[in-house]
Design a protein around this motif. Sequence first.
Motif, PDB file in Angstrom:
ATOM      1  N   LEU A 119      90.232  43.561  90.687  1.00  0.00           N
ATOM      2  CA  LEU A 119      89.169  44.530  90.974  1.00  0.00           C
ATOM      3  C   LEU A 119      89.374  45.858  90.243  1.00  0.00           C
ATOM      4  CD1 LEU A 119      89.029  43.910  94.844  1.00  0.00           C
ATOM      5  CD2 LEU A 119      87.548  42.903  93.095  1.00  0.00           C
ATOM      6  N   VAL A 120      90.103  45.803  89.133  1.00  0.00           N
ATOM      7  CA  VAL A 120      90.422  47.027  88.397  1.00  0.00           C
ATOM      8  C   VAL A 120      89.174  47.601  87.729  1.00  0.00           C
ATOM      9  CG1 VAL A 120      91.683  47.941  86.418  1.00  0.00           C
ATOM     10  CG2 VAL A 120      92.811  46.404  87.994  1.00  0.00           C
ATOM     11  N   THR A 121      89.043  48.925  87.832  1.00  0.00           N
ATOM     12  CA  THR A 121      87.925  49.629  87.196  1.00  0.00           C
ATOM     13  C   THR A 121      88.437  50.471  86.024  1.00  0.00           C
ATOM     14  OG1 THR A 121      88.140  51.566  88.624  1.00  0.00           O
ATOM     15  CG2 THR A 121      86.721  49.776  89.413  1.00  0.00           C
ATOM     16  N   LYS A 122      87.506  50.963  85.226  1.00  0.00           N
ATOM     17  CA  LYS A 122      87.865  51.815  84.094  1.00  0.00           C
ATOM     18  C   LYS A 122      88.581  53.079  84.569  1.00  0.00           C
ATOM     19  CE  LYS A 122      85.845  54.286  80.152  1.00  0.00           C
ATOM     20  NZ  LYS A 122      84.571  54.633  79.439  1.00  0.00           N
ATOM     21  N   LYS A 123      88.121  53.616  85.689  1.00  0.00           N
ATOM     22  CA  LYS A 123      88.712  54.836  86.243  1.00  0.00           C
ATOM     23  C   LYS A 123      90.173  54.599  86.649  1.00  0.00           C
ATOM     24  CE  LYS A 123      87.736  58.420  89.674  1.00  0.00           C
ATOM     25  NZ  LYS A 123      88.961  58.292  90.456  1.00  0.00           N
ATOM     26  N   VAL A 124      90.437  53.440  87.257  1.00  0.00           N
ATOM     27  CA  VAL A 124      91.797  53.101  87.674  1.00  0.00           C
ATOM     28  C   VAL A 124      92.700  52.935  86.455  1.00  0.00           C
ATOM     29  CG1 VAL A 124      93.226  51.321  88.762  1.00  0.00           C
ATOM     30  CG2 VAL A 124      91.107  52.047  89.855  1.00  0.00           C
ATOM     31  N   ILE A 125      92.172  52.344  85.397  1.00  0.00           N
ATOM     32  CA  ILE A 125      92.956  52.151  84.171  1.00  0.00           C
ATOM     33  C   ILE A 125      93.346  53.503  83.573  1.00  0.00           C
ATOM     34  CG2 ILE A 125      92.859  51.318  81.788  1.00  0.00           C
ATOM     35  CD1 ILE A 125      91.145  48.992  82.805  1.00  0.00           C
ATOM     36  N   ILE A 126      92.384  54.438  83.534  1.00  0.00           N
ATOM     37  CA  ILE A 126      92.672  55.777  82.993  1.00  0.00           C
ATOM     38  C   ILE A 126      93.727  56.491  83.843  1.00  0.00           C
ATOM     39  CG2 ILE A 126      91.689  58.080  82.586  1.00  0.00           C
ATOM     40  CD1 ILE A 126      89.034  56.663  81.918  1.00  0.00           C
ATOM     41  N   SER A 127      93.574  56.417  85.172  1.00  0.00           N
ATOM     42  CA  SER A 127      94.546  57.048  86.075  1.00  0.00           C
ATOM     43  C   SER A 127      95.925  56.409  85.917  1.00  0.00           C
ATOM     44  CB  SER A 127      94.078  56.913  87.533  1.00  0.00           C
ATOM     45  OG  SER A 127      92.866  57.611  87.740  1.00  0.00           O
ATOM     46  N   SER A 128      95.962  55.095  85.786  1.00  0.00           N
ATOM     47  CA  SER A 128      97.230  54.375  85.624  1.00  0.00           C
ATOM     48  C   SER A 128      97.915  54.755  84.318  1.00  0.00           C
ATOM     49  CB  SER A 128      96.988  52.865  85.648  1.00  0.00           C
ATOM     50  OG  SER A 128      96.421  52.463  86.862  1.00  0.00           O
TER      51      SER A 128
END
Length: 305
Positions: free
Chosen positions: A59-68
């Motif tokens: 359920l990964v989103t673009k926002k989560v990828i940037i934060s990660s």
Amino acid sequence: MSQQTLANMVLIVINAFWGLSYVFMKLGLGSLQAFNIVGLRFLLAFLIAGILFYKRLMLVTKKVIISSFMLGTLLFGVFTFVTFGVSMTSASNAGFLVSLTVIFVPLINCLLVRRLPSWQIFIGLIFILTGIGLLTIKNSLTINYGDLLCIIGALLYAIFIILTGKLTKEDDPLTLGILQLGVAGLLAMAFSILFENPSLPSTLNSWIAILGLGILCSAVGFICQTIAQKYTTPTHTGLIFALEPIFAALFAVLFLKEVFTLKDIMGCSIVILGILIAQVDMGSLSKLKYKNVYEGSGKGLITRK
């Protein structure tokens, strides 16, 4: 056993693992280079965490990828400085210097909100700086380069903690935690390919080091910390984290045969005292004391009846 007691016990075990991590780093540095160790450590942790919680990663989103990516880059920086630092100083010194994170966090927060630190932090900082002086400054009044790298690592870790607190309010903390391990591991391996000769562990000590760092200190440590902190108080967490350098010193003496002089013991004790002064919530303690006195008086009245 209450959930809070169990959570506190889990955090104590995690801090023991983190204290042991400095021994693992020393063992690994005997045959592996620094970026290589950081890369293998975090890629192994990412693999284990990803398998255990693979549904979260669906359920990964673009926002989560940037934060990660932001958190993983900071995590890479933290452990790069710490690993290089450990290669140039003692494991016990590294443990105490990295524990400066607990004083850097409130200091950075004070800068962000443009407010002077509390008197506790000021007094704690004086104790900590005195202890660091005893631990690190040699007869020539110079500080070891490895000690300086560990202090920079502690500062970066404080920034990492503050940013984590902000980003986990917006995204799933477990997903962020897993992905940041992968980012840190990939960055470290990229640097290892550019500047080192990366390889898999080839000796028993290097295998123990990578497995210990990857499984116990990273995968188990980061995941269990996230879960345990839901069931205990920030004050308890801060005080328990003060145990990490004590574990680091204990394991360094037991496994690496490091020798503590009286000056070292005094420095370690003063650093721990400073951390405790800065971390203890005096307001909560006063309320608890008042509550105990009130309840004790109540019990006395009932007995007299």
